[in-house]
Design an enzyme around this catalytic site. Structure first.
Site, PDB file in Angstrom:
ATOM      1  N   CYS A   1      -2.659   1.354  -5.112  1.00 13.40           N
ATOM      2  CA  CYS A   1      -2.008   2.337  -4.234  1.00 13.40           C
ATOM      3  C   CYS A   1      -2.986   3.419  -3.813  1.00 13.40           C
ATOM      4  CB  CYS A   1      -0.797   2.945  -4.956  1.00 13.40           C
ATOM      5  SG  CYS A   1       0.016   4.211  -3.998  1.00 13.40           S
TER       6      CYS A   1
ATOM      7  N   CYS B   1      -1.479   6.951  -3.691  1.00 12.98           N
ATOM      8  CA  CYS B   1      -1.251   7.565  -5.002  1.00 12.98           C
ATOM      9  C   CYS B   1      -2.567   8.015  -5.628  1.00 12.98           C
ATOM     10  CB  CYS B   1      -0.601   6.575  -5.979  1.00 12.98           C
ATOM     11  SG  CYS B   1       0.690   5.565  -5.288  1.00 12.98           S
ATOM     12  N   ASP B   2      -3.616   7.187  -5.538  1.00  8.61           N
ATOM     13  CA  ASP B   2      -4.821   7.417  -6.342  1.00  8.61           C
ATOM     14  C   ASP B   2      -6.072   7.765  -5.530  1.00  8.61           C
ATOM     15  OD1 ASP B   2      -3.311   6.773  -8.590  1.00  8.61           O
ATOM     16  OD2 ASP B   2      -3.746   4.639  -8.403  1.00  8.61           O
TER      17      ASP B   2
END
Ligand code: NDP
Length: 303
Positions: free
Chosen positions: A132, A135-136
């Site tokens: 992701c 997300c990261d």
């Protein structure tokens, strides 16, 4: 016994909940993870009619709130057993033991991200390997990142990362991207992006965290690529094994259903990415949700 049980709170499931509630049906939605489905990981949605540029998270959140406000019930647990028939009713049992009896069922279980299947993949997940980018990605600000895949997800991830990383590689196994041309053009306009076409990731390098990957070309030659992060975006796979007693699955594991979302079992519908279809998009998932909910609501009233 409720009218409509919906499995999955992604775009298809939540749209189905909205339509079924508006048709006056009692509705319970089962979701094993967070509501919203795959789209919560998309930084910006540019192809949903009327909402250009909306973030996946914002879109999914609004959809969830809309279904809740209309009175859909939610159970955040995975369905473990699905059995029954239209005549006797369907029974769903979750991992934590919730039992739900329903007149009709809409399977909207979506798909899950495909993993590479390489040695070290699990150990390095969260230590350089991620599925992701939204997300990261921020963990790799100013660093080097590689994206593996050639579809819309991979190309969107690479565009997002190009905005925050010093250098971004995109590794794809063919010499042509599968992603929409508009996205590919946008990606290639970034001068910190380098394509590694006709390569797959064949090895993971690093000790306590990722330091690089081994690439193998379709001609069999190998090379090492130094990178701080690898974002894996090599497609999606269905997880419908639990529904095999109430719906026919194809060889790839998708629920067999046409545009009317009807499965091989009367009273069971399949909506969104989990069903056999050509175009897996937000808009087609939403369309399926509406079609399945209208039919299920009608059937649960005996129509
Ligand atoms: P896709 O299935 O579209 O793409 C997967 C990519 O991974 C393909 O390029 C495929 O290669 C490659 N791949 C598959 N298996 C392997 C493997 N074992 N090793 C190496 N490479 C592999 O998946 P996406 O997640 O990108 O998208 C899923 C769906 O969601 C699509 O319908 C997509 O259009 C949609 N989507 C739409 C968005 C939007 O419209 N904004 C955003 C994100 C997703 P090959 O090309 O050779 O098959």
């Amino acid at each position: 016994m409720i009218d409509v049980a919906i499995i999955g709170a992604g775009t298809a499931g939540l749209t189905a909940a909205i339509y079924a509630r508006r048709a006056g049906s009692s509705v319970t939605v089962f979701e094993g993870e967070a509501p919203g489905g795959q789209i919560i990981n998309t930084p910006e949605i540019d192809n949903f009619p009327g909402l250009p540029g909306v973030s996946g998270y914002e879109y999914a959140n609004k959809l969830f709130e809309q279904a809740q406000a209309l009175g859909a019930e939610f159970v955040f647990d995975k369905v473990k057993v699905a059995e029954g028939s239209l005549e006797e009713g369907f029974r769903l049992t979750t991992e934590y033991g919730t039992l739900c009896e329903a007149k009709t069922v809409i399977i909207a279980s979506g798909v899950k991200r495909r993993e590479m299947g390489l040695a070290g993949e699990q150990e390095f997940t969260g230590r350089g390997i991620s599925y992701c980018a939204t997300c990261d990605g921020a963990f790799f600000k100013g660093k080097t990142a590689a994206v593996f895949g050639g579809g819309n997800t991979a190309v969107e991830d690479a565009i997002y990362l190009a905005g925050i990383c010093k250098k971004v590689y995109i590794i794809h196994r063919r010499n042509q991207f599968r992603a929409d041309q508009a996205l590919v053009d946008e990606l290639l306009a970034h001068d910190n992006v380098e394509t590694k076409l006709c390569f797959t990731v064949s090895g993971i390098r690093g000790e306590d965290k990722l330091t690089g990957v081994e690439l193998t070309n379709i001609d069999g030659s190998r090379e090492e690529l130094t990178t701080d992060a690898l974002f894996v975006a090599i497609g999606l796979i269905p997880e419908n094994g639990v529904f095999k007693d109430i719906a026919e699955l194809d060889d790839a594991g998708y629920v067999v259903a046409g545009e009317n979302c009807e499965t091989s079992t009367p009273g069971v519908f399949a909506a969104g990415d989990c069903r056999t279809k050509d175009v897996r998009q937000l808009v087609t998932a939403a369309a399926d949700g509406a079609v399945a909910a209208v039919a299920a609501s009608r059937l649960s009233r005996g129509g």
